[in-house]
Design a protein around this motif. Structure first.
Motif, mmCIF file in Angstrom:
data_model
loop_
_atom_site.group_PDB
_atom_site.id
_atom_site.type_symbol
_atom_site.label_atom_id
_atom_site.label_comp_id
_atom_site.label_asym_id
_atom_site.label_seq_id
_atom_site.Cartn_x
_atom_site.Cartn_y
_atom_site.Cartn_z
ATOM 1 N N LYS A 97 55.095 54.897 20.110
ATOM 2 C CA LYS A 97 53.656 54.979 19.887
ATOM 3 C C LYS A 97 52.960 54.122 20.945
ATOM 4 O O LYS A 97 53.536 53.172 21.470
ATOM 5 C CB LYS A 97 53.306 54.491 18.479
ATOM 6 N N LYS A 98 51.732 54.441 21.261
ATOM 7 C CA LYS A 98 51.021 53.749 22.339
ATOM 8 C C LYS A 98 50.889 52.263 22.052
ATOM 9 O O LYS A 98 50.332 51.875 21.020
ATOM 10 C CB LYS A 98 49.642 54.368 22.537
ATOM 11 N N PRO A 99 51.389 51.391 22.940
ATOM 12 C CA PRO A 99 51.268 49.948 22.731
ATOM 13 C C PRO A 99 49.820 49.490 22.897
ATOM 14 O O PRO A 99 49.000 50.161 23.519
ATOM 15 C CB PRO A 99 52.159 49.351 23.828
ATOM 16 N N VAL A 100 49.526 48.318 22.341
ATOM 17 C CA VAL A 100 48.216 47.694 22.498
ATOM 18 C C VAL A 100 48.400 46.467 23.384
ATOM 19 O O VAL A 100 49.047 45.495 22.986
ATOM 20 C CB VAL A 100 47.616 47.291 21.144
ATOM 21 N N ASN A 101 47.859 46.521 24.594
ATOM 22 C CA ASN A 101 48.070 45.466 25.582
ATOM 23 C C ASN A 101 46.755 44.754 25.877
ATOM 24 O O ASN A 101 45.737 45.405 26.136
ATOM 25 C CB ASN A 101 48.637 46.074 26.864
ATOM 26 N N LEU A 102 46.754 43.407 25.843
ATOM 27 C CA LEU A 102 45.561 42.619 26.107
ATOM 28 C C LEU A 102 45.896 41.442 27.011
ATOM 29 O O LEU A 102 47.003 40.891 26.931
ATOM 30 C CB LEU A 102 44.963 42.081 24.798
ATOM 31 N N GLU A 103 44.950 41.065 27.863
ATOM 32 C CA GLU A 103 45.093 39.858 28.677
ATOM 33 C C GLU A 103 43.788 39.066 28.613
ATOM 34 O O GLU A 103 42.708 39.643 28.453
ATOM 35 C CB GLU A 103 45.394 40.181 30.148
ATOM 36 N N SER A 104 43.917 37.751 28.727
ATOM 37 C CA SER A 104 42.752 36.877 28.762
ATOM 38 C C SER A 104 42.994 35.814 29.829
ATOM 39 O O SER A 104 43.878 34.967 29.680
ATOM 40 C CB SER A 104 42.531 36.213 27.394
ATOM 41 N N ALA A 111 46.508 34.173 28.904
ATOM 42 C CA ALA A 111 47.227 34.696 27.744
ATOM 43 C C ALA A 111 47.410 36.204 27.859
ATOM 44 O O ALA A 111 46.505 36.917 28.303
ATOM 45 C CB ALA A 111 46.478 34.365 26.450
ATOM 46 N N ALA A 112 48.579 36.661 27.473
ATOM 47 C CA ALA A 112 48.870 38.097 27.448
ATOM 48 C C ALA A 112 49.446 38.441 26.088
ATOM 49 O O ALA A 112 50.193 37.651 25.501
ATOM 50 C CB ALA A 112 49.856 38.471 28.552
ATOM 51 N N ARG A 113 49.104 39.609 25.573
ATOM 52 C CA ARG A 113 49.525 39.999 24.233
ATOM 53 C C ARG A 113 49.931 41.467 24.231
ATOM 54 O O ARG A 113 49.320 42.299 24.919
ATOM 55 C CB ARG A 113 48.381 39.788 23.245
ATOM 56 N N CYS A 114 50.944 41.784 23.466
ATOM 57 C CA CYS A 114 51.405 43.166 23.316
ATOM 58 C C CYS A 114 51.649 43.457 21.843
ATOM 59 O O CYS A 114 52.405 42.741 21.178
ATOM 60 C CB CYS A 114 52.693 43.396 24.106
ATOM 61 N N GLY A 115 51.000 44.489 21.325
ATOM 62 C CA GLY A 115 51.212 44.923 19.948
ATOM 63 C C GLY A 115 51.968 46.237 19.911
ATOM 64 O O GLY A 115 51.567 47.208 20.565
ATOM 65 N N LEU A 116 53.063 46.262 19.165
ATOM 66 C CA LEU A 116 53.911 47.457 19.073
ATOM 67 C C LEU A 116 54.104 47.851 17.610
ATOM 68 O O LEU A 116 54.102 46.995 16.725
ATOM 69 C CB LEU A 116 55.285 47.196 19.698
ATOM 70 N N GLU A 117 54.292 49.137 17.384
ATOM 71 C CA GLU A 117 54.664 49.607 16.054
ATOM 72 C C GLU A 117 55.565 50.820 16.197
ATOM 73 O O GLU A 117 55.451 51.577 17.161
ATOM 74 C CB GLU A 117 53.435 49.932 15.213
ATOM 75 N N ASN A 118 56.458 50.968 15.245
ATOM 76 C CA ASN A 118 57.390 52.088 15.331
ATOM 77 C C ASN A 118 56.752 53.358 14.784
ATOM 78 O O ASN A 118 55.644 53.339 14.252
ATOM 79 C CB ASN A 118 58.696 51.768 14.595
ATOM 80 N N ALA A 119 57.441 54.451 14.929
ATOM 81 C CA ALA A 119 56.993 55.723 14.386
ATOM 82 C C ALA A 119 57.978 56.153 13.317
ATOM 83 O O ALA A 119 59.187 56.130 13.525
ATOM 84 C CB ALA A 119 56.905 56.777 15.489
ATOM 85 N N GLY A 120 57.464 56.500 12.163
ATOM 86 C CA GLY A 120 58.329 56.929 11.065
ATOM 87 C C GLY A 120 58.962 58.282 11.331
ATOM 88 O O GLY A 120 58.814 58.871 12.410
ATOM 89 N N LYS A 121 59.659 58.770 10.342
ATOM 90 C CA LYS A 121 60.383 60.032 10.484
ATOM 91 C C LYS A 121 59.446 61.177 10.831
ATOM 92 O O LYS A 121 59.810 62.118 11.547
ATOM 93 C CB LYS A 121 61.136 60.343 9.183
ATOM 94 N N ASP A 122 58.194 61.085 10.353
ATOM 95 C CA ASP A 122 57.223 62.135 10.639
ATOM 96 C C ASP A 122 56.563 61.949 12.005
ATOM 97 O O ASP A 122 55.726 62.746 12.420
ATOM 98 C CB ASP A 122 56.139 62.174 9.564
ATOM 99 N N GLY A 123 56.953 60.874 12.701
ATOM 100 C CA GLY A 123 56.407 60.623 14.025
ATOM 101 C C GLY A 123 55.040 59.970 14.009
ATOM 102 O O GLY A 123 54.481 59.658 15.057
ATOM 103 N N VAL A 124 54.499 59.744 12.828
ATOM 104 C CA VAL A 124 53.156 59.179 12.708
ATOM 105 C C VAL A 124 53.174 57.860 11.945
ATOM 106 O O VAL A 124 52.732 56.829 12.437
ATOM 107 C CB VAL A 124 52.196 60.168 12.007
ATOM 108 N N ALA A 125 53.651 57.870 10.724
ATOM 109 C CA ALA A 125 53.619 56.685 9.869
ATOM 110 C C ALA A 125 54.436 55.550 10.476
ATOM 111 O O ALA A 125 55.520 55.766 11.009
ATOM 112 C CB ALA A 125 54.146 57.031 8.480
#
Length: 234
Positions: A97-104, A111-125
């Motif tokens: 899934k599209k990562p969330v990338n931020l820098e300050s 500061a740099a930050r990266c937010g990640l989340e997996n994709a469930g079996k349905d590819g969404v959840a």
């Protein structure tokens, strides 16, 4: 002097000791029993801004500064540098899934930050969330504040267990929230503070993701953190 227990060997969570109640500030209990994964996923962005503002305030008022030594480069895209390979082996591809990338970029702290989340079996959840952050302190040594408690963990009504992690940077600690589904690994090395957080609605089998346990998640976080340090090392 009381020191943190060490988290070593097979990363057994039995070695984690409850945080002393005297160290916890009084807080109002949450009806839900603690923050969910999404609440802390986005809260970390505020921590990046707060750190930069605080450091900038000292800098602006001409407080004495000692520029800390660092042997790490600034990450211009932390989601490219942080592969999360070991965690992906548990959760499914964290970059699917599209990562969330931020820098300050601030005169006091980059500061740099990266937010990640997996994709469930349905590819969404999503049911597993990871946040990585790197803070390069340019003006003051972060060692003095490294042991300061995280306000979010103080506000967590379920309790926190803390253990030192050996052979990782200059100093490293692992915080595990009650329920074992929210973990924070923090590393200090010179003038840089690295953080990896991992959280899930459950570590039981769900959405096609096989069951795992907190020991495996901790080991994966440490492995991915070690790789990140290596990637950013100059």
């Amino acid at each position: 002097m009381i020191t943190d227990p060490e988290l070593g060997g097979e990363w057994q969570t039995e070695a984690l000791e409850p945080a002393r109640s005297a160290d916890r500030a009084p807080v109002r209990e949450r009806a839900t029993g603690g923050p969910g994964p999404r609440s802390w996923l986005w809260a970390l962005a505020g921590a990046v801004v707060a750190s930069a503002v605080w450091g900038g305030g000292l800098y602006a008022f001409g407080a004495p500064t000692i520029e800390p030594e660092t042997s790490y480069r600034a990450s211009k895209n932390l989601c490219q540098d942080f592969k999360a390979r070991a965690l992906s082996g548990i959760t499914g591809d964290m970059h699917k899934k599209k990562p969330v990338n931020l820098e300050s970029d601030h005169p006091a702290v980059y500061a740099a930050r990266c937010g990640l989340e997996n994709a469930g079996k349905d590819g969404v959840a999503s049911d597993f969330y990871v946040v990585a952050q790197v803070a390069l302190h340019k003006k003051t040594d972060p060692a003095a504040e490294f042991d300061a408690p995280d306000l979010r963990t103080l506000a967590y009504t379920g309790g926190v267990r803390t253990a030192a992690v050996p052979d990782l940077g200059e100093r490293a600690v692992m915080n595990v929230m009650s329920g074992d589904t929210w973990l924070i690994l923090k590393v200090l090395d010179g003038g840089v503070v690295f953080t990896v957080e991992a959280g899930a609605s459950t570590f039981a089998e769900t959405n096609g993701r096989p069951a795992t346990d907190v020991d495996a998640v901790q080991a994966a976080m440490i492995e991915d953190m070690r790789e990140l340090l290596s990637v950013l090392k100059e």
